[in-house]
Enzyme design. Structure first.
Site, mmCIF file in Angstrom:
data_model
loop_
_atom_site.group_PDB
_atom_site.id
_atom_site.type_symbol
_atom_site.label_atom_id
_atom_site.label_comp_id
_atom_site.label_asym_id
_atom_site.label_seq_id
_atom_site.Cartn_x
_atom_site.Cartn_y
_atom_site.Cartn_z
ATOM 1 C CD GLU A 252 22.737 78.987 42.103
ATOM 2 O OE1 GLU A 252 23.094 80.080 42.601
ATOM 3 O OE2 GLU A 252 21.695 78.831 41.446
ATOM 4 C CB THR B 259 11.813 76.152 40.282
ATOM 5 O OG1 THR B 259 10.996 77.276 40.650
ATOM 6 C CG2 THR B 259 12.063 76.160 38.782
ATOM 7 C CD GLU B 260 14.289 74.099 44.429
ATOM 8 O OE1 GLU B 260 15.160 73.227 44.508
ATOM 9 O OE2 GLU B 260 14.296 74.960 43.524
ATOM 10 C CE1 TYR B 261 10.994 83.657 44.308
ATOM 11 C CE2 TYR B 261 9.482 83.256 42.490
ATOM 12 C CZ TYR B 261 10.035 84.108 43.430
ATOM 13 O OH TYR B 261 9.620 85.416 43.477
ATOM 14 C CD GLU C 140 17.330 75.079 36.411
ATOM 15 O OE1 GLU C 140 16.322 75.666 36.854
ATOM 16 O OE2 GLU C 140 17.800 74.034 36.908
ATOM 17 C CG ASP D 143 18.038 89.342 40.759
ATOM 18 O OD1 ASP D 143 17.175 90.237 40.611
ATOM 19 O OD2 ASP D 143 18.895 89.371 41.662
ATOM 20 C CG ASP E 242 7.236 85.234 40.581
ATOM 21 O OD1 ASP E 242 8.374 85.490 40.113
ATOM 22 O OD2 ASP E 242 6.955 85.393 41.786
#
Length: 214
Positions: free
Chosen positions: A69, A192-194, A44, A118, A154
């Site tokens: 990350e 995911t959290e988002y 990921e 992003d 999204d």
């Protein structure tokens, strides 16, 4: 998005280097040595606070996972969450995920996940989008011939851009959803959290694609 620096992050990472890699180029061709056993490798890029990759590792012990990350404070949070109940099939990497072809061998990865990257909405920043041609070239180098990219967002603009980018690169679509959470795949979808926070505000888009094997 600006991330608040966590003063404990650096020392925490240093104390747990058995689960996090700080110099990924040292593991070129040797990533399986970081795991308990050799298994298919899924990566990921942009793992955030780790909710997705941690749950995937717990649900799929037959796969080795790597979460990449760039932000130290964010990956330290993911690492801390993971260590509450660690599994032997997950490693974290603190680095820029755009350089995957510099620290993975050719055809070493079975699957790449791009979750809520992003969007870089300004046209002059298009090359920074993780689904732009420059990044696709890097992914193609490290993915197995039958390997795939799973992409969720999204952001409709980024999704449309990505569809065009993948198509122009000659990729083949295996799955496309304009509303993932209201599709049959929602049952097995790992959030995911988002995604968990923002999905009530609008649809989640997803695509799965493979590079042409010509």
């Amino acid at each position: 998005m600006r991330v608040r620096k966590k003063p404990w992050a650096a020392s925490y990472i240093q104390e747990h280097q058995e689960y996090i890699v700080l110099e990924p180029k040292n593991y070129l061709g040797k990533w399986q040595s970081r795991f308990a056993q050799e298994q298919p490798l899924h990566v990921e890029i942009g793992t955030g606070k780790g909710q997705f990759i941690i749950e995937m590792a717990r649900q799929h012990p037959e796969v080795n996972f790597i979460g990449i990350e760039l932000q130290e404070s964010v990956i330290a949070t993911a690492l801390r969450t993971f260590l509450e109940k660690p599994t032997p099939n997950l490693q974290f990497v603190l680095t820029d995920g755009g350089d995957v072809d510099e620290f993975f061998n050719q055809h070493e990865i079975e699957k790449i996940y791009l979750n809520f990257s992003d969007p870089w909405p300004k046209s002059r920043h298009a090359k920074r989008r993780l689904t732009s041609p420059g990044f696709l070239k890097s992914y193609q180098a490290v993915l197995q011939e039958d390997g795939s990219i799973e992409f969720k967002t999204d952001n409709r603009g980024l999704f449309e851009y990505s569809l065009i980018s993948f198509n122009n690169y000659g990729m083949n679509y295996e799955y496309v959803s304009l509303d993932l959470h209201n599709s049959p795949e929602a049952i097995t979808n790992v959030e995911t959290e988002y995604e968990q926070k923002f999905s009530p505000k609008g649809p989640i888009y997803k695509l799965v694609a493979k590079f042409s094997s010509k």
